[in-house]
Enzyme design. Structure first.
Site, PDB file in Angstrom:
ATOM      1  N   ASP A   8     -22.459  -2.491  16.035  1.00 37.78           N
ATOM      2  CA  ASP A   8     -21.082  -2.012  16.104  1.00 37.78           C
ATOM      3  C   ASP A   8     -20.726  -1.825  17.577  1.00 37.78           C
ATOM      4  OD1 ASP A   8     -18.616  -1.250  15.124  1.00 37.78           O
ATOM      5  OD2 ASP A   8     -19.352   0.445  13.961  1.00 37.78           O
ATOM      6  N   GLU A  10     -18.247   0.996  18.911  1.00 41.62           N
ATOM      7  CA  GLU A  10     -17.768   2.288  19.391  1.00 41.62           C
ATOM      8  C   GLU A  10     -18.865   3.128  20.019  1.00 41.62           C
ATOM      9  OE1 GLU A  10     -14.926   0.962  16.161  1.00 41.62           O
ATOM     10  OE2 GLU A  10     -17.098   0.993  16.456  1.00 41.62           O
ATOM     11  N   HIS A  60     -18.580  -5.387  14.296  1.00 43.21           N
ATOM     12  CA  HIS A  60     -17.430  -4.609  14.745  1.00 43.21           C
ATOM     13  C   HIS A  60     -16.119  -5.383  14.631  1.00 43.21           C
ATOM     14  CE1 HIS A  60     -14.879  -1.965  17.115  1.00 43.21           C
ATOM     15  NE2 HIS A  60     -14.529  -3.005  17.845  1.00 43.21           N
ATOM     16  N   HIS A 104     -21.023   4.781  15.265  1.00 47.34           N
ATOM     17  CA  HIS A 104     -20.196   5.968  15.468  1.00 47.34           C
ATOM     18  C   HIS A 104     -20.243   6.831  14.223  1.00 47.34           C
ATOM     19  CE1 HIS A 104     -17.223   4.173  12.750  1.00 47.34           C
ATOM     20  NE2 HIS A 104     -17.523   3.034  13.365  1.00 47.34           N
ATOM     21  N   HIS A 115     -14.469   7.272  12.892  1.00 46.30           N
ATOM     22  CA  HIS A 115     -13.636   6.797  11.790  1.00 46.30           C
ATOM     23  C   HIS A 115     -14.576   6.224  10.732  1.00 46.30           C
ATOM     24  CE1 HIS A 115     -14.396   3.065  13.989  1.00 46.30           C
ATOM     25  NE2 HIS A 115     -14.148   2.429  12.861  1.00 46.30           N
ATOM     26  N   GLU A 134     -19.878   4.888   7.670  1.00 46.44           N
ATOM     27  CA  GLU A 134     -20.540   3.597   7.804  1.00 46.44           C
ATOM     28  C   GLU A 134     -22.060   3.741   7.833  1.00 46.44           C
ATOM     29  OE1 GLU A 134     -18.612   1.511  11.078  1.00 46.44           O
ATOM     30  OE2 GLU A 134     -16.694   2.343  10.419  1.00 46.44           O
TER      31      GLU A 134
END
Length: 288
Positions: A8, A10, A60, A104, A115, A134
């Site tokens: 990912d 972030e 991502h 994240h 998020h 996630e």
């Protein structure tokens, strides 16, 4: 040893803002290079631990972020979308470990760029009545394959969230969250070294038994893990829930919340269908 890396953005070293992780953000191209180097550090750690095969999935956003020409050539890359299994496309039970790079924390936490999958479109997710993001869904699905989530990097809130699902997960925080778009950063060279060493340690100390089942919510003692799980998603838009109700087995519990039951690999793939429906339903620009 076969190692699967889900990457990912972030939680990548040095990134704190949407301009860093979303095209055409002014620092997005620099963010892509930083992301690729974090993944390279993980690949080096994997091979130092004895890996013979490493598969990297660009997980991502557009899933076209990693720079193939800068990626360690020992790693194979899955790039682009749509993918039926999204952030874990290509993961199968014959892998020995999963590594998460740049992750994240879930929606509602005070973590860097926190998020759950779709920014403000998803307000909350629950897996078996436990708040989930996630990290939790990936962990539960990998566990259902019998593959341990061995290591995770990201900000400190993502690392804490991972160990709440399984204390055995090795984590390396590349930054300390100060707010949702601010962090105290680990110096880049130190971060890469820390990622490499963490992955190496995690993979050389893998458990010999089956992957642990997802931890039960506090106060809930269900006994042995069951193959059927309940997935509940609360959307920002009632329109998304209304459309998803047409999917067999999906039920609305209120105007914005849908729930369904099934085995984890199926639920994860179904959730990726949710995301495609939600993207189509919410694609119109704001009306005012």
């Amino acid at each position: 040893m076969k190692v699967y890396i889900s990457a990912d953005m972030e939680g990548i070293t040095g990134l704190v803002d949407a301009e860093d992780v979303q095209p055409p953000g002014r620092d997005y191209e620099r963010g892509r290079a930083l992301m690729t180097e974090d993944v390279n550090a993980a690949v080096r750690g994997a091979y130092a631990a004895g890996a013979t095969y490493v598969l990297v999935n660009d997980a991502h956003g557009p899933m076209r972020n990693l720079l193939p020409d800068l990626l360690d050539p020992r790693a194979l890359l899955i790039k682009g979308r749509p993918k039926p299994m999204g952030m874990i496309e290509g993961l199968t039970p014959d892998f020995d470990a999963v590594v998460c790079i740049g992750f994240h924390s879930r929606a509602g936490t005070l973590g860097v760029l926190s998020h759950s999958f779709m920014g403000h479109e998803i307000e909350d997710i629950w897996l078996d009545d436990r708040p989930c993001g996630e990290i939790g869904l990936l962990h539960a699905t990998a566990t259902s394959y019998g593959v341990p989530l061995a290591a995770l990097t990201g900000d400190n809130t993502a690392c804490i969230e991972a160990t709440q699902w399984d204390p055995a997960i090795h984590t390396y925080p590349v930054k300390q969250a100060k707010d949702r778009f601010a962090a105290q950063l680990v110096p880049v060279a130190d971060s890469r070294s820390g990622i490499e060493q963490t992955i190496r340690t995690a993979l050389t100390t893998l458990p010999t038994g089956p992957a642990p089942a997802p931890a039960a919510a506090e106060g809930n003692h269900p006994g042995p893990s069951k193959p059927v799980h309940q997935l509940t998603v609360r959307w920002q838009s009632a329109s998304v829930a209304s459309h998803l109700e047409a999917v067999p087995g999906v039920h609305k519990t209120d105007d914005r919340t849908v729930t369904t039951e099934g085995e984890m690999p199926h639920l994860y793939r179904l959730f990726n269908l949710y995301l495609r429906v939600a993207t189509a339903v919410t694609s119109n620009p704001p009306y005012c």
